[in-house]
Write a protein that holds these residues in place. Sequence first.
Motif, PDB file in Angstrom:
ATOM      1  N   GLY B 207       0.795  -1.224   0.000  1.00 30.50           N
ATOM      2  CA  GLY B 207       0.000   0.000   0.000  1.00 30.50           C
ATOM      3  C   GLY B 207       0.824   1.268   0.000  1.00 30.50           C
ATOM      4  N   LEU B 208       0.167   2.367  -0.341  1.00 33.74           N
ATOM      5  CA  LEU B 208       0.836   3.667  -0.405  1.00 33.74           C
ATOM      6  C   LEU B 208       1.323   4.099   0.975  1.00 33.74           C
ATOM      7  CD1 LEU B 208      -1.473   5.596  -2.898  1.00 33.74           C
ATOM      8  CD2 LEU B 208       0.863   4.812  -3.288  1.00 33.74           C
ATOM      9  N   GLY B 209       0.623   3.656   2.031  1.00 28.62           N
ATOM     10  CA  GLY B 209       1.042   3.975   3.389  1.00 28.62           C
ATOM     11  C   GLY B 209       2.445   3.432   3.650  1.00 28.62           C
ATOM     12  N   HIS B 210       2.704   2.251   3.141  1.00 29.53           N
ATOM     13  CA  HIS B 210       4.021   1.640   3.303  1.00 29.53           C
ATOM     14  C   HIS B 210       5.074   2.454   2.563  1.00 29.53           C
ATOM     15  CE1 HIS B 210       7.330  -1.105   3.184  1.00 29.53           C
ATOM     16  NE2 HIS B 210       7.225  -1.248   1.875  1.00 29.53           N
ATOM     17  N   LEU B 211       4.703   2.926   1.362  1.00 24.16           N
ATOM     18  CA  LEU B 211       5.633   3.727   0.566  1.00 24.16           C
ATOM     19  C   LEU B 211       5.959   5.029   1.313  1.00 24.16           C
ATOM     20  CD1 LEU B 211       7.021   3.411  -2.144  1.00 24.16           C
ATOM     21  CD2 LEU B 211       5.177   4.712  -3.210  1.00 24.16           C
ATOM     22  N   PHE B 212       4.930   5.576   1.923  1.00 20.68           N
ATOM     23  CA  PHE B 212       5.104   6.798   2.705  1.00 20.68           C
ATOM     24  C   PHE B 212       6.066   6.530   3.870  1.00 20.68           C
ATOM     25  CE2 PHE B 212       3.903   9.629   6.191  1.00 20.68           C
ATOM     26  CZ  PHE B 212       3.904  10.861   5.569  1.00 20.68           C
ATOM     27  N   ASP B 213       5.813   5.409   4.529  1.00 19.74           N
ATOM     28  CA  ASP B 213       6.617   5.040   5.680  1.00 19.74           C
ATOM     29  C   ASP B 213       8.085   4.846   5.288  1.00 19.74           C
ATOM     30  OD1 ASP B 213       6.216   4.593   8.490  1.00 19.74           O
ATOM     31  OD2 ASP B 213       7.035   2.589   8.092  1.00 19.74           O
ATOM     32  N   SER B 214       8.334   4.196   4.149  1.00 24.12           N
ATOM     33  CA  SER B 214       9.731   3.993   3.760  1.00 24.12           C
ATOM     34  C   SER B 214      10.360   5.315   3.338  1.00 24.12           C
ATOM     35  CB  SER B 214       9.855   2.930   2.657  1.00 24.12           C
ATOM     36  OG  SER B 214       8.961   3.211   1.615  1.00 24.12           O
ATOM     37  N   VAL B 227       3.822  10.722  -2.377  1.00 25.84           N
ATOM     38  CA  VAL B 227       2.792   9.803  -1.868  1.00 25.84           C
ATOM     39  C   VAL B 227       1.549  10.595  -1.450  1.00 25.84           C
ATOM     40  CG1 VAL B 227       2.186   8.181  -0.047  1.00 25.84           C
ATOM     41  CG2 VAL B 227       4.412   8.021  -1.139  1.00 25.84           C
ATOM     42  N   LEU B 228       1.775  11.724  -0.791  1.00 22.28           N
ATOM     43  CA  LEU B 228       0.631  12.547  -0.384  1.00 22.28           C
ATOM     44  C   LEU B 228      -0.220  12.950  -1.590  1.00 22.28           C
ATOM     45  CD1 LEU B 228       1.999  14.960   2.374  1.00 22.28           C
ATOM     46  CD2 LEU B 228       0.824  12.773   2.619  1.00 22.28           C
TER      47      LEU B 228
END
Lengths: 257, 256
Positions: B207-214, B227-228
């Motif tokens: 998910g995009l949340g994971h991409l944001f987190d990395s 990502v935002l």
Amino acid sequence: MSEIELQEVSHEFLTPDGPFPVLEKISLKVPEGAFTSVVGPSGCGKSTLTRLISGLIKPTQGSIKLGGREVTGPIPTVGMAFQNPVMLEWRSVVKNITLPLEIVAPKMPAKEQEDRARELLKLVSLEGYEENRPSELSGGMRQRVSLCRSLVHRPEVLILDEPFGALDAFTREELWQIMHSLRDEEQITCLLITHDLRESVFLSDEVIVLSDRPARNQYTTKIDLGSERTLDDLYTPQTTEQLAVLRHQIEVAQGRK
Amino acid sequence: MELSNNLVRKVVIPLIAIAIFLVVWEWIVWINGWPNYKMASPSDLGPAFWKYRVLFLEYGWDTFWRTVAGLGLSVLVGTMLGMIMGFSRVIREGLYPLLVGFNAIPKATVVPVIALILVGLDDLNTILIAFLISFFPIAVSVSIGLSTLEPEYRDILRSLGATRLTIFWKIALPKTLPEFFGALKVAVTLAFIGTNLMEIVEPHGKGLGHLFDSGKINADYPLMFAVLIALAFLGIVLFYIVVFLERIFAGWAERD
């Protein structure tokens, strides 16, 4: 057509504070094809009467007969129109009118259902509005559509619960005349609940006054205006006197005299 | 003339607004001389999108389908709950405090609980959070729609001997659709938040949340901002899908 007959009908609602009597030994008879109005003080139980006759609720006591048959539950040979002409806003005018047919005669082809609806729209002078949305209609027009809907399945009995109550005076008189022409075309026995004495006199063969709650038969009078009526008939000395008597009876019912 | 006017109003003006927004953003970053690790500028976004384009597609899809699945579950359960509460006053009065209480719990605190109970089932617990956060408005709107049905509607059909099912099908259901879609517009955004909440609070490589987190871990600010933007875009797409469905199924409720 069939006659409406109520014999000593009493009804009470059950409330947490015990039984709440609304109707007490109401008897009335509307002969086949006749038009009877019921008037009485606000909240005296007139609407309960319509729900009883249409079989939506059962009386606590007494018997209700339509065409000689005891009413035990909802019957498709009854048509109803209310003060609030609720429409299915997502359907066209024609499709609103065919609604009862979809329940009573689901096998009837859609084309035939719509033709019947169009025929009624013509009678109430709403030709050309078949495909309009209800939201595009005025209050009087909606009420005319509501009348068409109550008649579309050729009911034998028509029950009108203050259908003209929320309309302005001129629209109301217009609808009274439409009501007369509908009666000429459709074979129906009518019972009208109303607050408007002139309306009851103009439309009916007989007017029944009910007392305040619990409602009892208080006064009954025949209206002899013949079948060809015009609004002028409401202003003759004879009608004026009859209206005065009715007015007095209502005041008695309200306990003011 | 009228058509081109419409085009200008609905397409050209919003585009100009977006362009102005980007220019001002770029200008603020430039005038302050902020480096990339403090605040990314719009001109950094393009390269970030391009660099991670495969991940954006893959993770964007993860976020999208799990949000839709959660929302679907919300629609199903929310409508059913709403129907039960709409038709039975006793059940409505019984369930309401429970539902309100449940809705009041901040869902961020439920995320670790769900992640713990359903450990390893990443898709399922993400969908579950999306569902838990979004079913409430649907249940409430359906129950209100049904319980406020004017009695005349019922009387007209019941006096003809129609069954409850017919009344529901012909009147109650279509009558409730505008309220339902109103709630669905709220719910779709909530479900989207729910999906991202799970992806960010309990990252599991999807998910995009994971991409944001990395992006956060690597201090890759352009990626975080990209990502935002991608999330905003996806949110808009989801919202307008609902608007489109509303036009089809409840367009009659709109008045000019």
